[in-house]
Design an enzyme around this catalytic site. Structure first.
Site, PDB file in Angstrom:
ATOM      1  N   THR A 147      55.489  30.819 111.385  1.00 23.57           N
ATOM      2  CA  THR A 147      55.560  31.545 110.112  1.00 23.57           C
ATOM      3  C   THR A 147      54.814  32.866 110.210  1.00 23.57           C
ATOM      4  OG1 THR A 147      54.570  31.572 107.890  1.00 23.57           O
ATOM      5  CG2 THR A 147      53.793  29.884 109.356  1.00 23.57           C
ATOM      6  N   ARG A 174      55.905  21.737 105.472  1.00 25.38           N
ATOM      7  CA  ARG A 174      55.892  23.191 105.448  1.00 25.38           C
ATOM      8  C   ARG A 174      55.337  23.846 104.169  1.00 25.38           C
ATOM      9  NH1 ARG A 174      58.442  25.228 101.191  1.00 25.38           N
ATOM     10  NH2 ARG A 174      60.684  24.824 100.962  1.00 25.38           N
ATOM     11  N   ASN A 220      63.154  12.423 109.715  1.00 24.33           N
ATOM     12  CA  ASN A 220      62.580  11.149 109.257  1.00 24.33           C
ATOM     13  C   ASN A 220      62.563  11.061 107.730  1.00 24.33           C
ATOM     14  OD1 ASN A 220      60.573  12.907 108.557  1.00 24.33           O
ATOM     15  ND2 ASN A 220      58.875  11.684 109.379  1.00 24.33           N
ATOM     16  N   TYR A 259      48.114  24.289 106.283  1.00 28.30           N
ATOM     17  CA  TYR A 259      49.490  24.282 106.814  1.00 28.30           C
ATOM     18  C   TYR A 259      49.686  25.437 107.795  1.00 28.30           C
ATOM     19  CZ  TYR A 259      54.114  26.333 106.986  1.00 28.30           C
ATOM     20  OH  TYR A 259      55.250  26.965 107.425  1.00 28.30           O
ATOM     21  N   HIS A 260      49.329  26.669 107.352  1.00 25.09           N
ATOM     22  CA  HIS A 260      49.546  27.821 108.241  1.00 25.09           C
ATOM     23  C   HIS A 260      48.753  27.649 109.542  1.00 25.09           C
ATOM     24  CE1 HIS A 260      50.859  29.731 104.370  1.00 25.09           C
ATOM     25  NE2 HIS A 260      51.805  30.163 105.179  1.00 25.09           N
ATOM     26  N   SER A 276      46.002  28.813 105.036  1.00 21.22           N
ATOM     27  CA  SER A 276      46.009  27.435 104.515  1.00 21.22           C
ATOM     28  C   SER A 276      45.974  26.485 105.711  1.00 21.22           C
ATOM     29  CB  SER A 276      47.277  27.151 103.701  1.00 21.22           C
ATOM     30  OG  SER A 276      48.387  26.995 104.566  1.00 21.22           O
ATOM     31  N   ASP A 300      60.877   9.509 113.581  1.00 25.79           N
ATOM     32  CA  ASP A 300      59.695  10.349 113.359  1.00 25.79           C
ATOM     33  C   ASP A 300      59.257  10.997 114.677  1.00 25.79           C
ATOM     34  OD1 ASP A 300      57.147  11.311 112.682  1.00 25.79           O
ATOM     35  OD2 ASP A 300      56.805   9.640 111.292  1.00 25.79           O
ATOM     36  N   LYS A 334      50.569  25.939 112.333  1.00 27.34           N
ATOM     37  CA  LYS A 334      51.525  26.776 113.079  1.00 27.34           C
ATOM     38  C   LYS A 334      50.797  27.562 114.161  1.00 27.34           C
ATOM     39  CE  LYS A 334      55.242  25.891 110.583  1.00 27.34           C
ATOM     40  NZ  LYS A 334      56.454  25.300 111.137  1.00 27.34           N
ATOM     41  N   LEU A 365      60.696  33.844  95.857  1.00 25.00           N
ATOM     42  CA  LEU A 365      61.835  34.469  95.163  1.00 25.00           C
ATOM     43  C   LEU A 365      62.745  33.406  94.546  1.00 25.00           C
ATOM     44  CD1 LEU A 365      63.395  36.952  94.302  1.00 25.00           C
ATOM     45  CD2 LEU A 365      64.471  37.007  96.542  1.00 25.00           C
ATOM     46  N   VAL A 408      61.798  32.554 103.112  1.00 23.59           N
ATOM     47  CA  VAL A 408      63.265  32.548 103.027  1.00 23.59           C
ATOM     48  C   VAL A 408      63.701  32.463 101.560  1.00 23.59           C
ATOM     49  CG1 VAL A 408      65.378  31.376 103.765  1.00 23.59           C
ATOM     50  CG2 VAL A 408      63.345  31.370 105.250  1.00 23.59           C
ATOM     51  N   GLU A 454      43.634  34.563  99.009  1.00 24.14           N
ATOM     52  CA  GLU A 454      44.435  35.575  99.714  1.00 24.14           C
ATOM     53  C   GLU A 454      44.088  36.943  99.158  1.00 24.14           C
ATOM     54  OE1 GLU A 454      48.508  34.401  98.867  1.00 24.14           O
ATOM     55  OE2 GLU A 454      48.297  34.786  96.745  1.00 24.14           O
TER      56      GLU A 454
HETATM   57  P1  NAD Z   1      61.917  21.341 104.911  1.00 27.48           P
HETATM   58  O1  NAD Z   1      60.710  20.566 104.512  1.00 27.48           O
HETATM   59  O2  NAD Z   1      63.035  21.448 103.928  1.00 27.48           O
HETATM   60  O3  NAD Z   1      62.507  20.764 106.290  1.00 27.48           O
HETATM   61  C1  NAD Z   1      61.724  20.166 107.274  1.00 27.48           C
HETATM   62  C2  NAD Z   1      62.393  18.861 107.669  1.00 27.48           C
HETATM   63  O4  NAD Z   1      61.617  18.245 108.702  1.00 27.48           O
HETATM   64  C3  NAD Z   1      62.463  17.869 106.516  1.00 27.48           C
HETATM   65  O5  NAD Z   1      63.791  17.420 106.343  1.00 27.48           O
HETATM   66  C4  NAD Z   1      61.525  16.740 106.931  1.00 27.48           C
HETATM   67  O6  NAD Z   1      61.957  15.476 106.482  1.00 27.48           O
HETATM   68  C5  NAD Z   1      61.529  16.859 108.450  1.00 27.48           C
HETATM   69  N1  NAD Z   1      60.296  16.361 109.082  1.00 27.48           N
HETATM   70  C6  NAD Z   1      59.006  16.670 108.763  1.00 27.48           C
HETATM   71  N2  NAD Z   1      58.154  15.996 109.564  1.00 27.48           N
HETATM   72  C7  NAD Z   1      58.913  15.259 110.412  1.00 27.48           C
HETATM   73  C8  NAD Z   1      58.619  14.351 111.464  1.00 27.48           C
HETATM   74  N3  NAD Z   1      57.353  14.051 111.791  1.00 27.48           N
HETATM   75  N4  NAD Z   1      59.641  13.767 112.128  1.00 27.48           N
HETATM   76  C9  NAD Z   1      60.930  14.049 111.804  1.00 27.48           C
HETATM   77  N5  NAD Z   1      61.276  14.892 110.803  1.00 27.48           N
HETATM   78  C10 NAD Z   1      60.271  15.482 110.114  1.00 27.48           C
HETATM   79  O7  NAD Z   1      61.404  22.781 105.347  1.00 27.48           O
HETATM   80  P2  NAD Z   1      62.226  24.142 105.550  1.00 27.48           P
HETATM   81  O8  NAD Z   1      61.968  25.029 104.392  1.00 27.48           O
HETATM   82  O9  NAD Z   1      63.616  23.836 105.971  1.00 27.48           O
HETATM   83  O10 NAD Z   1      61.436  24.771 106.778  1.00 27.48           O
HETATM   84  C11 NAD Z   1      61.790  24.438 108.105  1.00 27.48           C
HETATM   85  C12 NAD Z   1      60.789  25.040 109.069  1.00 27.48           C
HETATM   86  O11 NAD Z   1      60.764  26.459 108.894  1.00 27.48           O
HETATM   87  C13 NAD Z   1      59.368  24.552 108.861  1.00 27.48           C
HETATM   88  O12 NAD Z   1      58.759  24.328 110.106  1.00 27.48           O
HETATM   89  C14 NAD Z   1      58.698  25.683 108.127  1.00 27.48           C
HETATM   90  O13 NAD Z   1      57.335  25.733 108.385  1.00 27.48           O
HETATM   91  C15 NAD Z   1      59.433  26.888 108.674  1.00 27.48           C
HETATM   92  N6  NAD Z   1      59.417  28.005 107.712  1.00 27.48           N
HETATM   93  C16 NAD Z   1      60.046  27.873 106.508  1.00 27.48           C
HETATM   94  C17 NAD Z   1      60.028  28.932 105.606  1.00 27.48           C
HETATM   95  C18 NAD Z   1      60.719  28.866 104.274  1.00 27.48           C
HETATM   96  O14 NAD Z   1      60.677  29.863 103.536  1.00 27.48           O
HETATM   97  N7  NAD Z   1      61.357  27.759 103.927  1.00 27.48           N
HETATM   98  C19 NAD Z   1      59.327  30.110 105.936  1.00 27.48           C
HETATM   99  C20 NAD Z   1      58.694  30.204 107.179  1.00 27.48           C
HETATM  100  C21 NAD Z   1      58.755  29.137 108.057  1.00 27.48           C
END
Ligand code: NAD
Length: 384
Positions: free
Chosen positions: A144, A100, A32, A181-182, A179, A74, A185, A239, A211, A325
């Site tokens: 996570t 996230r 979305n 956010y966490h 948090s 969405d 999950k 990082l 990541v 933390e």
């Molecule tokens: P990101 O924000 O780049 O990607 C998430 C995508 O989901 C975005 O493009 C966003 O527009 C879309 N989105 C969010 N809410 C939505 C909704 N209601 N409907 C449709 N689309 C929606 O995040 P990321 O870094 O690619 O992470 C992806 C997943 O991996 C997340 O769930 C995050 O919690 C998990 N994660 C990421 C990391 C990291 O280091 N990046 C670490 C652990 C877990």
């Protein structure tokens, strides 16, 4: 297999969609564009320019000959979710589509409520769509490592055998997230495990570490396939943020003592873990958990690694920690499930870090330096 990637326009969703498509799967993406809107709200942007989703899928068709249909909508709109699941008929749904960033969820009440609503209700809509339309669909959900927090005992892979007052049971591992956010999950994990018990859903919860990296074998085929690279204090993961700060000649911002230890993984391993999870589905009724990380580092170790690798001089600034933390703690995580499925990790080597410096150099004019320092404090209910 037919795989629907929710959050397919994001940092990890887009390269995962390309990797699966390249491996011969039929892939569709759903998004979305919420992530692009947070950038507008925060006055930030990916360090590397990213194309819109239509261009991305058109370029992938050009370089690979493969189609990736995009569904824009969405997950909070249940009719949309049901329509896409009915129309696409996936074998697996990978769910990345959540807000996230921990700091984003801690800005104030509005952002905490948005994050919890978006993440928890979006996941519920996906679970119901699977349960009603086709419970054979394998739900692969991104959780996570932050769900566990930093307990003073070994972290198991999702489940723990507990003996209490002479009786034993296998329970979900207790969670101590840091948090709002966490916490989403954790709520998702509980909801999905319940769905596996009551409806016989098949689900894999991937408790992913932090990541790093920005390129995969597929994204490098054309600059227009690039995925995002975030440097700001809200969305930049540790990082990546340090590498960008070093190359900009800015001090690395370590929060507190820097003894916070976290599980980490290379973006190339993320996409491969997703392939392994999808190609080896959980059983009906099974809530399978993998700790998706390859190595652990303290924040201080990461900062030192970047200062040692960068060819110029780099300073480390130890800032007052904006988060709540532990800054020194025990951390020992089991993470064998994905290795047993065949993951061959890319361990953090100087080569990866070095390969990112030129990318920063090329794009440094795009950085808003104001966004490097953390402004969101956990102790403030409202951050202005
Ligand atoms: P990101 O924000 O780049 O990607 C998430 C995508 O989901 C975005 O493009 C966003 O527009 C879309 N989105 C969010 N809410 C939505 C909704 N209601 N409907 C449709 N689309 C929606 O995040 P990321 O870094 O690619 O992470 C992806 C997943 O991996 C997340 O769930 C995050 O919690 C998990 N994660 C990421 C990391 C990291 O280091 N990046 C670490 C652990 C877990």
């Amino acid at each position: 297999m037919r795989v629907l990637v929710l959050g397919g326009d994001g940092y990890l969703g887009w390269p995962t969609a390309l990797h699966l498509s390249d491996c011969g799967h039929d892939v569709g993406v759903v998004d979305n564009y919420a992530r692009r809107k947070y950038d507008e709200e925060l006055g930030s942007q990916s360090l590397v320019p990213i194309e819109d989703l239509d261009t991305r899928v058109a370029v992938w068709k050009e370089v690979s000959g493969k189609e990736i249909p995009a569904f824009v909508g969405d997950l909070l709109d249940a009719d949309f979710v049901y329509r896409v699941v009915r129309e696409y008929e996936p074998d697996a749904i990978i769910h990345f589509a959540e807000q996230r960033a921990a700091p984003y969820s801690m800005i104030d009440r509005e952002h905490a409520v948005y994050t919890q609503h978006n993440n928890v209700i979006g996941t519920l809509n996906v679970m119901y769509a699977i349960a009603e339309i086709n419970p054979e669909i394998h739900l692969v959900k991104l959780g996570t490592m932050g769900e566990y927090g930093t307990p003073n005992i070994d972290i198991e892979e999702g489940w723990i055998e507990i003996e209490h007052n002479g009786r034993k049971d296998r329970m979900l591992y207790p969670k101590k997230p840091g948090s709002f956010y966490h916490l989403t999950k954790v709520h998702d994990s509980h909801n999905i495990e319940f769905g596996c018990r009551i409806w016989g859903l098949r689900a894999t919860d991937l408790n992913q570490g932090v990541v790093y990296g920005q390129q995969t074998d597929q994204t490098v085929r054309d600059p227009r396939l690039a995925t995002r690279f975030d440097y700001d204090a809200v969305f930049g993961t540790v990082l990546n943020r340090f590498i960008i700060q070093a190359a900009l000649g800015q001090p690395l911002t370590v929060y507190g003592k820097g003894g916070q230890t976290r599980g980490m993984l290379d973006i190339r391993d993320t996409v491969e873990c997703l392939r392994l999870a999808v190609e080896n589905p959980a059983d009906r009724g099974e809530f399978r958990v993998f700790n998706q990380m390859t190595e652990s580092f303290s924040v201080k170790q990461l900062a030192e690694l970047v200062t040692e690798t960068y060819p110029g001089s780099v300073e480390i600034n130890y800032l007052e920690n904006p988060r709540w933390e532990l800054e020194e703690h025990y951390y020992n995580v089991k993470h064998t499930g994905l290795l047993e499925l065949g993951l061959k990790p890319h361990l953090l080597s100087d080569t990866l870090i070095e390969s990112l410096f030129p990318i920063v150099e090329e794009n440094k004019h795009r950085v808003n330096l104001d966004n490097l320092l953390p402004k969101v404090k956990w102790s403030n209910a409202k951050n202005s």
